[in-house]
Design a protein around this motif. Structure first.
Motif, PDB file in Angstrom:
ATOM      1  N   ALA A  31       0.855  -1.192   0.000  1.00  0.00           N
ATOM      2  CA  ALA A  31       0.000   0.000   0.000  1.00  0.00           C
ATOM      3  C   ALA A  31       0.891   1.243   0.000  1.00  0.00           C
ATOM      4  N   PRO A  32       0.558   2.238  -0.857  1.00  0.00           N
ATOM      5  CA  PRO A  32       1.313   3.499  -0.826  1.00  0.00           C
ATOM      6  C   PRO A  32       0.915   4.297   0.412  1.00  0.00           C
ATOM      7  N   ARG A  33       1.658   4.160   1.463  1.00  0.00           N
ATOM      8  CA  ARG A  33       1.268   4.756   2.744  1.00  0.00           C
ATOM      9  C   ARG A  33       1.363   6.279   2.696  1.00  0.00           C
ATOM     10  N   GLY A  34       0.329   6.934   3.215  1.00  0.00           N
ATOM     11  CA  GLY A  34       0.368   8.377   3.374  1.00  0.00           C
ATOM     12  C   GLY A  34       0.053   9.159   2.116  1.00  0.00           C
ATOM     13  N   ASP A  35      -0.340   8.502   1.033  1.00  0.00           N
ATOM     14  CA  ASP A  35      -0.527   9.202  -0.239  1.00  0.00           C
ATOM     15  C   ASP A  35      -1.863   8.789  -0.845  1.00  0.00           C
ATOM     16  N   TYR A  36      -2.861   9.673  -0.765  1.00  0.00           N
ATOM     17  CA  TYR A  36      -4.197   9.316  -1.242  1.00  0.00           C
ATOM     18  C   TYR A  36      -4.231   9.120  -2.763  1.00  0.00           C
ATOM     19  N   ALA A  37      -3.644  10.072  -3.505  1.00  0.00           N
ATOM     20  CA  ALA A  37      -3.696   9.980  -4.976  1.00  0.00           C
ATOM     21  C   ALA A  37      -3.015   8.701  -5.454  1.00  0.00           C
ATOM     22  N   ALA A  38      -1.889   8.360  -4.832  1.00  0.00           N
ATOM     23  CA  ALA A  38      -1.188   7.129  -5.215  1.00  0.00           C
ATOM     24  C   ALA A  38      -2.014   5.899  -4.856  1.00  0.00           C
ATOM     25  N   THR A  39      -2.801   5.986  -3.792  1.00  0.00           N
ATOM     26  CA  THR A  39      -3.673   4.871  -3.404  1.00  0.00           C
ATOM     27  C   THR A  39      -4.735   4.633  -4.473  1.00  0.00           C
ATOM     28  N   VAL A  40      -5.358   5.711  -4.957  1.00  0.00           N
ATOM     29  CA  VAL A  40      -6.381   5.572  -6.004  1.00  0.00           C
ATOM     30  C   VAL A  40      -5.765   4.963  -7.258  1.00  0.00           C
ATOM     31  N   THR A  41      -4.578   5.415  -7.617  1.00  0.00           N
ATOM     32  CA  THR A  41      -3.897   4.877  -8.803  1.00  0.00           C
ATOM     33  C   THR A  41      -3.570   3.398  -8.626  1.00  0.00           C
ATOM     34  N   ALA A  42      -3.094   3.028  -7.430  1.00  0.00           N
ATOM     35  CA  ALA A  42      -2.756   1.624  -7.168  1.00  0.00           C
ATOM     36  C   ALA A  42      -4.003   0.743  -7.237  1.00  0.00           C
ATOM     37  N   LEU A  43      -5.116   1.238  -6.696  1.00  0.00           N
ATOM     38  CA  LEU A  43      -6.371   0.474  -6.744  1.00  0.00           C
ATOM     39  C   LEU A  43      -6.830   0.299  -8.192  1.00  0.00           C
ATOM     40  N   ARG A  44      -6.741   1.371  -8.968  1.00  0.00           N
ATOM     41  CA  ARG A  44      -7.153   1.306 -10.378  1.00  0.00           C
ATOM     42  C   ARG A  44      -6.300   0.279 -11.136  1.00  0.00           C
ATOM     43  N   ASP A  45      -4.988   0.364 -10.967  1.00  0.00           N
ATOM     44  CA  ASP A  45      -4.086  -0.526 -11.699  1.00  0.00           C
ATOM     45  C   ASP A  45      -4.315  -1.987 -11.306  1.00  0.00           C
ATOM     46  N   LEU A  46      -4.550  -2.201 -10.020  1.00  0.00           N
ATOM     47  CA  LEU A  46      -4.762  -3.562  -9.530  1.00  0.00           C
ATOM     48  C   LEU A  46      -6.074  -4.138 -10.077  1.00  0.00           C
ATOM     49  N   ALA A  47      -7.124  -3.327 -10.069  1.00  0.00           N
ATOM     50  CA  ALA A  47      -8.420  -3.775 -10.603  1.00  0.00           C
ATOM     51  C   ALA A  47      -8.284  -4.130 -12.080  1.00  0.00           C
ATOM     52  N   GLN A  48      -7.561  -3.301 -12.822  1.00  0.00           N
ATOM     53  CA  GLN A  48      -7.398  -3.571 -14.249  1.00  0.00           C
ATOM     54  C   GLN A  48      -6.536  -4.810 -14.480  1.00  0.00           C
ATOM     55  N   ALA A  49      -5.552  -5.014 -13.617  1.00  0.00           N
ATOM     56  CA  ALA A  49      -4.655  -6.161 -13.781  1.00  0.00           C
ATOM     57  C   ALA A  49      -5.390  -7.484 -13.549  1.00  0.00           C
ATOM     58  N   VAL A  50      -6.206  -7.573 -12.503  1.00  0.00           N
ATOM     59  CA  VAL A  50      -6.909  -8.842 -12.263  1.00  0.00           C
ATOM     60  C   VAL A  50      -8.004  -9.073 -13.302  1.00  0.00           C
ATOM     61  N   ALA A  51      -8.643  -7.983 -13.757  1.00  0.00           N
ATOM     62  CA  ALA A  51      -9.667  -8.136 -14.795  1.00  0.00           C
ATOM     63  C   ALA A  51      -9.026  -8.647 -16.079  1.00  0.00           C
ATOM     64  N   SER A  52      -7.868  -8.111 -16.400  1.00  0.00           N
ATOM     65  CA  SER A  52      -7.173  -8.518 -17.613  1.00  0.00           C
ATOM     66  C   SER A  52      -6.742  -9.981 -17.520  1.00  0.00           C
ATOM     67  N   GLU A  53      -6.206 -10.359 -16.351  1.00  0.00           N
ATOM     68  CA  GLU A  53      -5.757 -11.743 -16.164  1.00  0.00           C
ATOM     69  C   GLU A  53      -6.927 -12.722 -16.210  1.00  0.00           C
ATOM     70  N   ALA A  54      -8.076 -12.297 -15.635  1.00  0.00           N
ATOM     71  CA  ALA A  54      -9.247 -13.173 -15.609  1.00  0.00           C
ATOM     72  C   ALA A  54      -9.965 -13.201 -16.951  1.00  0.00           C
ATOM     73  N   GLY A  55      -9.675 -12.233 -17.810  1.00  0.00           N
ATOM     74  CA  GLY A  55     -10.319 -12.186 -19.118  1.00  0.00           C
ATOM     75  C   GLY A  55     -11.740 -11.658 -19.071  1.00  0.00           C
ATOM     76  N   ALA A  56     -12.114 -11.012 -17.979  1.00  0.00           N
ATOM     77  CA  ALA A  56     -13.455 -10.435 -17.839  1.00  0.00           C
ATOM     78  C   ALA A  56     -13.389  -9.374 -16.759  1.00  0.00           C
ATOM     79  N   THR A  57     -14.288  -8.418 -16.831  1.00  0.00           N
ATOM     80  CA  THR A  57     -14.302  -7.403 -15.791  1.00  0.00           C
ATOM     81  C   THR A  57     -15.669  -7.389 -15.120  1.00  0.00           C
ATOM     82  N   GLY A  58     -15.880  -6.432 -14.214  1.00  0.00           N
ATOM     83  CA  GLY A  58     -17.141  -6.375 -13.492  1.00  0.00           C
ATOM     84  C   GLY A  58     -17.094  -5.242 -12.505  1.00  0.00           C
TER      85      GLY A  58
END
Ligand SMILES: [Zn+2]
Length: 299
Positions: A31-58
């Protein structure tokens, strides 16, 4: 497919959960500690990464160490303080283009165990996390209770019930009060009690190991802990009378709790008999992230 994310203080984990309950992709980053904007970016990237790996989103569900204030729509009560005051659900929805729901991490735990875990098939599930903190969630017929103040289940910051003289006024809690259940029932509460009583500084798991090996001081500390947990849960049984109580967090690995606590809580439950099962979670460390995905219906 549903995306579940567990936003912790030190790590962020994401999964893609299929309609049959199987995990199709899983990623974990610090977790990017102490940094809200970096947290949102990390969450976005992670969501896109698992969706891409799973071959479907939601849709995306996120378990957070806090809650959304119904009054402001902003995060409150988070020990990851850099999240406080931000509309994380709206910001993540804007960043991902996906619908986003947030819930308290203990509520996610309870929802996971109620949906397809140890509490499955039970109407009212009380899920407790006994870990670095002491949180809980209440699920009724598959739906998490939140309440008008979004504090349903905030059991850890009630005072320890039926206190004994040496438990008063109780340790200082970070919330500003003294003697909160969390200061006794979190893993750190067991460790503090053991240190105060014995002068020995051991982690909770080491105290349990010592008790198993016949250490009388460790055994006494665990018996005090079990008596306190029995009193805390008895107060819940008296108000909610859940169909089952499911334990999570590090201390839920103490198998003796499931034998000993139900022998103790009857003295405090206002009933001639107590048939409530006290059980260990099924999904372990994955319950939080699975419960975040369960914030959306299976698809
Ligand atoms: Zn407190």
């Amino acid at each position: 497919m549903r995306i579940g994310i567990d936003l912790g203080g030190t790590k962020i984990e994401a999964i893609a959960l299929a309609g049959d309950g199987s995990i199709r992709a899983r990623r974990r980053v610090p977790a990017p500690r102490g940094d809200y904007a970096a947290t949102v970016t990390a969450l976005r990237d992670l969501a896109q990464a698992v969706a891409s790996e799973a071959g479907a989103t939601g849709p995306i569900g996120v378990g957070i160490p806090g809650t959304i204030s119904p009054a402001t729509g902003l995060i409150k009560n988070a020990n990851s303080v850099w999240l406080i005051g931000h509309p994380l659900d709206r910001d993540l929805a804007a960043a991902t283009g996906r619908p986003v729901r947030l819930a308290n991490d203990a509520n996610c735990f309870a929802l996971s165990e109620a949906s397809d875990g140890a509490g499955a098939g039970h109407g009212v599930v009380f899920g407790v996390i006994l870990g670095t903190g002491c949180g809980s969630g209440i699920v009724v017929d598959g739906r998490v209770l939140t309440g008008p103040n979004a504090i349903a289940g905030e059991w850890g910051h009630n005072p320890l019930p039926w206190p004994q003289p040496d438990e008063l006024p109780g340790p200082q809690c970070y919330c500003g009060k003294r003697g909160c259940q969390e200061t006794f029932l979190a893993g750190t509460g067991l460790e503090r009690d053991f240190l105060e009583q014995t002068g020995r500084d051991l982690k909770a798991a080491a105290i349990a190991t010592a008790a198993e090996a016949g250490d009388a001081q460790a055994e006494a500390a665990l018996q005090r802990y079990e008596h306190r947990l029995a009193r805390g849960l008895a107060a819940i049984l008296n108000v909610v009378d859940p169909d089952i109580v499911v334990l999570g967090g590090g201390l839920s690995n103490l198998d003796r709790l499931y034998r000993n606590v139900p022998k103790l809580w009857g003295a405090f439950v206002f009933s001639d008999t107590v048939s409530t099962p006290l059980v260990k979670n099924r999904h372990g460390d994955s319950s939080g992230v699975r419960g975040a995905a369960w914030l959306w219906p299976p698809a």
